[in-house]
Design an enzyme around this catalytic site. Structure first.
Site, short mmCIF file in Angstrom:
data_model
loop_
_atom_site.label_atom_id
_atom_site.label_comp_id
_atom_site.label_asym_id
_atom_site.label_seq_id
_atom_site.Cartn_x
_atom_site.Cartn_y
_atom_site.Cartn_z
N HIS A 72 0.85 -1.19 0.00
CA HIS A 72 0.00 0.00 0.00
C HIS A 72 0.89 1.24 0.00
CE1 HIS A 72 -4.04 -1.79 1.41
NE2 HIS A 72 -3.25 -2.78 1.04
N TYR A 200 -8.77 5.13 7.96
CA TYR A 200 -8.91 5.42 9.38
C TYR A 200 -9.93 6.55 9.50
CZ TYR A 200 -4.49 2.92 10.35
OH TYR A 200 -3.49 1.97 10.48
N PRO A 291 -3.61 -0.51 18.93
CA PRO A 291 -3.38 -0.90 17.52
C PRO A 291 -3.49 0.24 16.52
CG PRO A 291 -5.53 -1.66 18.29
CD PRO A 291 -4.83 -1.10 19.48
N LYS A 295 1.72 -0.71 15.16
CA LYS A 295 3.14 -0.84 15.49
C LYS A 295 3.51 -2.13 16.22
CE LYS A 295 4.62 2.79 13.74
NZ LYS A 295 5.06 2.43 12.44
N TYR A 383 4.45 6.35 10.60
CA TYR A 383 3.65 5.20 10.18
C TYR A 383 4.51 4.15 9.47
CZ TYR A 383 -0.58 2.72 8.80
OH TYR A 383 -1.56 1.77 8.68
#
Ligand code: PHB
Length: 389
Positions: A72, A200, A291, A295, A383
């Protein structure tokens, strides 16, 4: 029984450590209280940082991950009825890979078995002795017999509820914890992907996340009361909530048959030091992240990377300086990830009990993060894991 490194726990950390040590010619034995079927089917998260992907590939574990995982280049943040893309590749030059943790686990078990690695499942009564000496041991029961495994080092990779952390005297440990007053309701769905990338979503009714497992299986979550019961949620009620929180005018969540439902609590936790005498802790045995930042697995892998290098140096030269620095080295990255995960969690969830002023600040932060290039870059670096030490 005797080995160089006794490893408690056959999760990603324990198995990867055993495999990497094997590649360096260092012998280990892995002890696991659950069965192989249980560890291979436990549903966990699925985002792999590029550093994790590279390490797995270099260790010869990349074939299925490359074939079945999906790369992604970015993800989306949804709030206020719109979606804003975080272009990871443009901002950092790196992409993430979505490949479920239990698939990583299957690859690791297969690699250990192919190398005739000593791996004991269904072990019980595990106790650790002699970590203050240079001849520690692990006692355990397996197939009705008592065993003692003598080793040079004991590595605790047995998760937050395991026996390893408790073997470090409480007076020598400092534990830091933050429990969030919400949880995630997770579902596995038979459906095509609702979106090309992870979404998200921040919504007045609470957070939601659209993730994926394959072209036919999707993973989704929504913020819930951690004390809620899975049975209180019919499929219709779940879909109503997902649509409300995630849909925009032109993009809707695609429904399908829900074949798994679970609720997970959310907490942040760090236990220091991560070592005492000849006992070293890795992964969830020493730290937990919520979550939201994806990570958990990546942190376990980075602990293992640091510890492998330290053990390798010890067996090569007898020098202990990297082992002595293990906790300090690992904790730099862990605290960075703890901060990032906490920050993402606070920014994305519905925070009950905060003032209307603070709720407006949350929206202001989302606006800022998704419009300022420097703020977006910081988010993207965290990220993909490149801002870590
Ligand atoms: C998942 O696919 O399970 C997943 C993805 C991203 C997260 C957490 C979980 O932040």
């Amino acid at each position: 029984m005797r080995t160089q490194v006794g490893i408690i726990g056959a999760g990603p950390a324990g198995l990867l450590l055993s495999h990497l040590l094997h590649l360096q010619g260092i012998d280990s034995v892995v002890l696991e209280s659950r069965s192989r079927e249980q560890i291979e089917s436990t549903i966990r998260a699925g985002v792999l940082e590029p550093g994790t992907v590279d390490l797995l590939a270099e260790a010869g574990l990349g074939a299925r991950m490359k074939a079945e995982g999906t790369v992604h280049d970015g993800f989306e943040l949804a709030f206020g009825g719109k979606r804003r893309r975080v272009d990871l590749v443009e901002l950092t030059g790196k992409a993430i890979t979505v490949y479920a943790q239990h698939e990583v686990l299957k690859d690791l078990v297969a690699a250990r078995c192919a190398a005739d690695g000593a791996l004991y499942f269904n072990v019980s009564g595990t106790t650790i002795d002699g970590i203050d000496s240079d001849a520690p041991s692990i006692r355990f029961q397996h197939s009705g017999a008592e065993h003692t495994l003598h080793c040079d080092f004991v590595i605790g990779c047995d998760g937050s509820q395991g026996v390893s952390r408790a073997a470090i005297p409480e007076a020598l440990r400092q534990d830091y914890e933050k429990v969030f007053p919400f949880g995630w309701f997770g579902i596995l769905v038979e459906a095509p992907p609702s979106s090309d990338e992870l979404v998200y979503a921040h919504h007045d009714r609470g957070f939601a996340l659209v993730s994926t497992r394959s072209s036919t299986v999707q993973r989704m979550y929504f913020q819930c009361d951690p004390k809620d019961s899975v049975n209180a949620w019919s499929d219709d009620r779940i879909w109503a909530e997902m649509h409300t929180r995630v849909d925009t005018e032109d993009q809707q969540v695609i429904e399908g048959r829900i074949f798994q439902k679970n609720i997970v609590g959310m907490r942040s936790f760090v236990s220091t030091k991560m070592q005492h005498g000849r006992l070293y802790l890795t992964g969830d045995a020493a730290h937990i992240v919520p979550p939201t930042g994806a990570k958990g697995l990546n942190l376990a892998v980075s602990d293992v990377r640091v510890l492998t290098a330290a053990l390798q140096e010890f067996y090569r030269s007898g020098r202990e300086h990297l082992l002595e620095a293990y906790s300090e080295t690992a904790l730099r990255r862990i605290w960075r990830a703890e901060h990032f995960s906490y920050w993402m969690t606070r920014m994305m969830h519905r925070l009950d009990g905060v003032s209307p002023f603070e709720q407006q600040l949350q929206i202001a932060e989302l606006e800022h993060v998704t419009t300022s290039r420097s703020a977006l870059t910081a988010l993207a670096e965290n990220y993909v894991g490149t801002s870590a030490v």
